[in-house]
Structures are given as structure tokens and as C-alpha cells.
Design an enzyme around this catalytic site. Sequence first.
Site, short mmCIF file in Angstrom:
data_model
loop_
_atom_site.label_atom_id
_atom_site.label_comp_id
_atom_site.label_asym_id
_atom_site.label_seq_id
_atom_site.Cartn_x
_atom_site.Cartn_y
_atom_site.Cartn_z
CE LYS A 116 -4.09 -2.12 2.04
NZ LYS A 116 -3.60 -3.50 1.91
N GLY A 163 -8.83 -6.22 5.19
CA GLY A 163 -9.84 -6.68 6.12
C GLY A 163 -9.86 -5.93 7.43
CE LYS A 200 -6.03 15.87 9.32
NZ LYS A 200 -5.61 16.39 10.63
CG HIS A 207 -14.86 2.67 1.08
ND1 HIS A 207 -14.13 1.86 1.91
CD2 HIS A 207 -14.53 2.27 -0.18
CE1 HIS A 207 -13.40 1.01 1.20
NE2 HIS A 207 -13.64 1.24 -0.08
CE LYS A 236 -15.16 -2.39 0.62
NZ LYS A 236 -14.67 -2.77 -0.73
CD GLU A 276 -11.27 -0.59 -1.73
OE1 GLU A 276 -11.08 -0.10 -0.60
OE2 GLU A 276 -11.71 -1.74 -1.90
NE ARG A 293 -9.14 -8.92 -2.85
CZ ARG A 293 -10.20 -8.27 -2.43
NH1 ARG A 293 -11.33 -8.35 -3.12
NH2 ARG A 293 -10.17 -7.53 -1.34
#
Length: 450
Positions: A116, A163, A200, A207, A236, A276, A293
Site C-alpha cells: 500500500k 480486512g 491523515k 468509501h 463492508k 478505492e 482481484r
Amino acid sequence: MFKKILIANRGEIAVRVIRACKEMGVQTVAVYSTADANALHVQLADEAYCIGGPRPQDSYLNEDAILTVAVASGATAIHPGYGFLSENAGFARRCRECGVVFVGPSPEVIERMGDKDAARRCAKEAGVPIVPGCDLLKSAEEAEREAERIGCPVLIKARAGGGGRGIRKVERAQDAGKAFTEAHAEAEAAFGDGECYMEKFVAPAHHVEVQVLADAHGNVVTLGERECSVQRRNQKLLEESPAPCLEGRDDIRERMYEAARNLARAVGYEGAGTIEYLYADDGNFYFMEMNTRLQVEHPVTEFVTDIDLVKWQLRVAAGVEFPYAQDEIMPAKRSHAIECRINAEGPAPDYRPSCGTIHSMHVPNGPWVRFDSSLYPGAVVPPYYDSMLGKLIVRAGTREEAIRKMRSALTELIIDGVDANTELQLDILSNPEFLSGIYHTNLMEHLYED
């Protein structure tokens, strides 16, 4: 097109891929653990092989066993589903070495976007807005200094995995050192990689994620967006498309789409993937991560675009060119889709996971009502895996009609033998904040604030 495909997964996603293959005339190979000997995906596949004990590391994460079955059975491709090995660059690389196609992007892309911290840098280079933050943290002392510089609240986030694990919110700079130590330890235990960075904390925020599909011929398209702000502990619960927070903001929606396409092109992406974003009410959006994926919530995109994402994953992996130009894809204008995740869990406050045998069940149906699941009377819900029992998806002409349809479907759904979260989903669908369409990632805190 491939003649035979191995599905390296279980549950509803394994069933989903097998059904797509059957419609395409492709033979399927299932793998299963001893706990899943009578699972539906085992019964539906043309061939099925037991690869180990009930623990994921002994079966669905057992790379040697999966690759052995693939080669021995004559499967020329492996579909990893989601979870398990779906974002494992090392496994994708081993597939390549064995002459088996991994249905997904290249291991190099998975590696880069799965980190990430590296993904943030890629996004920035591609001109995609990112949340203010810092690179990888080296110590608790550095975490405190960076929290002071960025300004609290901040999030400390693991660079690997997902997750909701390896994430800590920090309200005061002096607490950042302890939060870093905890996040580092949790990420190390969960993913074998404890490296963390800091961002931040953007709040209130939505989202919103954009579905991309790219082929080996240079075509990159976006297939609409999904609002995924209904979350509990960063997991989610409900997704919808189009995102109600973008109602009347087509300019922002198009900028999100363009940024997603630019990033996919920049990293040489092939296959289905998701960008995202965090979206603030002031109109600014920020890159969070890329999922390399298929997403659990892909059916809502299928409902509003009439494009089967699983089939196109397989076709793209086989080298087929995607035939539609961007202006031929018209999501967000014709209909509205909602997905509710049906989990095996008890009621609030602890939402304890439930397991057992399904005694009986009733699944709602009708026009544009879909239940993706691997359940049947007599099926066993074991304690070793994710608690999701299935996904209930509906489509209607408007958001209001879709909400009414989902409520009706939820009241029809009966799963006898384990606890399920249908009452929780009905609570969400009756919440005034949700109904307004202007809800944020803290909706669940408001729903159960008492």
C-alpha cells in the site's frame, strides 16, 4: 478460451466461477479441504480433489497442493476468487513457472499494488490525489513525530493485507507510538509483514470504489462506481451502485473514473480490479488502495452494466479483446443495485460468528433478485473460514425502489440452522441517515450509538 480451469477457492465465489465456466463450456476443477467434502462447489465441479485439512494453511493456502492438482488434472488456468491466494504475487509467479495462467494481473503488478505504501507512490506519480501522510515508519518515536507534523487524527495502516487488520486511529500525537507498535504486531501476525505508514484521517468521508477492466490489447475501461460506506470495524456490510453521494456530481464521478483508468494504465494492469477512494463532502477524493482481484461486491456492478465480470476475467486472461468502448458503457443512469452481505453471526453487541448445519432455507426470487451462495439444506457452515453465508443483490429503476425490493427480499430470506444478520441489514435499510443517501463510513456508529 481455456478448456479446463481450476478454482482455488471455496464457498459462494467458487460456485460463482463454476457457474460462469459452465455457461462458457469450460470444464472445472474444484479443490477442497476435509471440512468442505460435501460443499456445493465440490458437487458442481466436473472434478474435485481434497488438498488438506480444514485450516486454510493446510488446504486453500497450500500452494504446492493446488499447483499439483492443476498440472495433474490438465487445467491450464487457475481462478483464485477473492481472499486466500487472490492477491499473492508469489503464487501468481509460481503459476507462471508451472505453465498455468493465473486469472488476474501479473505478479509484478500484484506485488507493487499490494504494497500500500508503494501503491500510494504509484498513484501520486499517475496524478491521482492521495491522502496527506508519510512513508513507512521506522519506530514508535518517528510515529509520534509524524503524527504531530501531519496533525491528528491520523491512521496508522499496514502496507500489506486488508480486512481492517493492522489499522489504528490516533487522536493524540503522544498515542501514536503505542498505536504503531500494536498495528505493527497485528500486521506481522496476520500478514507476515509488519511495515506501516501513516495517513491523515479524513472524516466525515465516503468509501467509493471504481471498477476497472483492462485487457492485453491496451483497452482500459471503468464500469461505474460502488458506494461501500456501510462498514463495521472496516468490514463492508452493504454496497450500492451508483453511489448516492455522487448524485448530481457527474463531473466528480468522471474525474474519479479518469484517475482510475490513468492508474491502471500506469501500472500495466490487466484483468478486473478496483480503485478505492475516500470521498469528502467538499468534493475532494483521495486514493486509498487498489484491489488486484474480483471484489465481493462485484454483482452490483454486473447489475447496472449488464456485463458479467467473471466471464470477462476469464476471457481477458485468455487474451480476448474487450469489445466495448468507454462511451458504450452506461452505468449510473439506467438502474440502481444494492448488495447485502449475509453473514453467519449473532446480534449486537458482539456479532459472534455462528456455525452449524443448515436445516432448511428459503431464498427470495423474482425479477432482478439474486442470491449468491453455496448453501443448501444439509450444508455445513464450518468454523474455519470467513463468516459470509452469501450475498443478496437486487436491482430496480431507482434507489428508492431498490431499497424497497431489498427489504422485501430480506424478509423472505430464511436460513435455519445458524444465526444470520438479516435483522441488522433491515435496520440499516430503515435508518434515516442511510435513506437520505448522504451517509458516511461512521453510519454504523450512529445506528447503534445508544
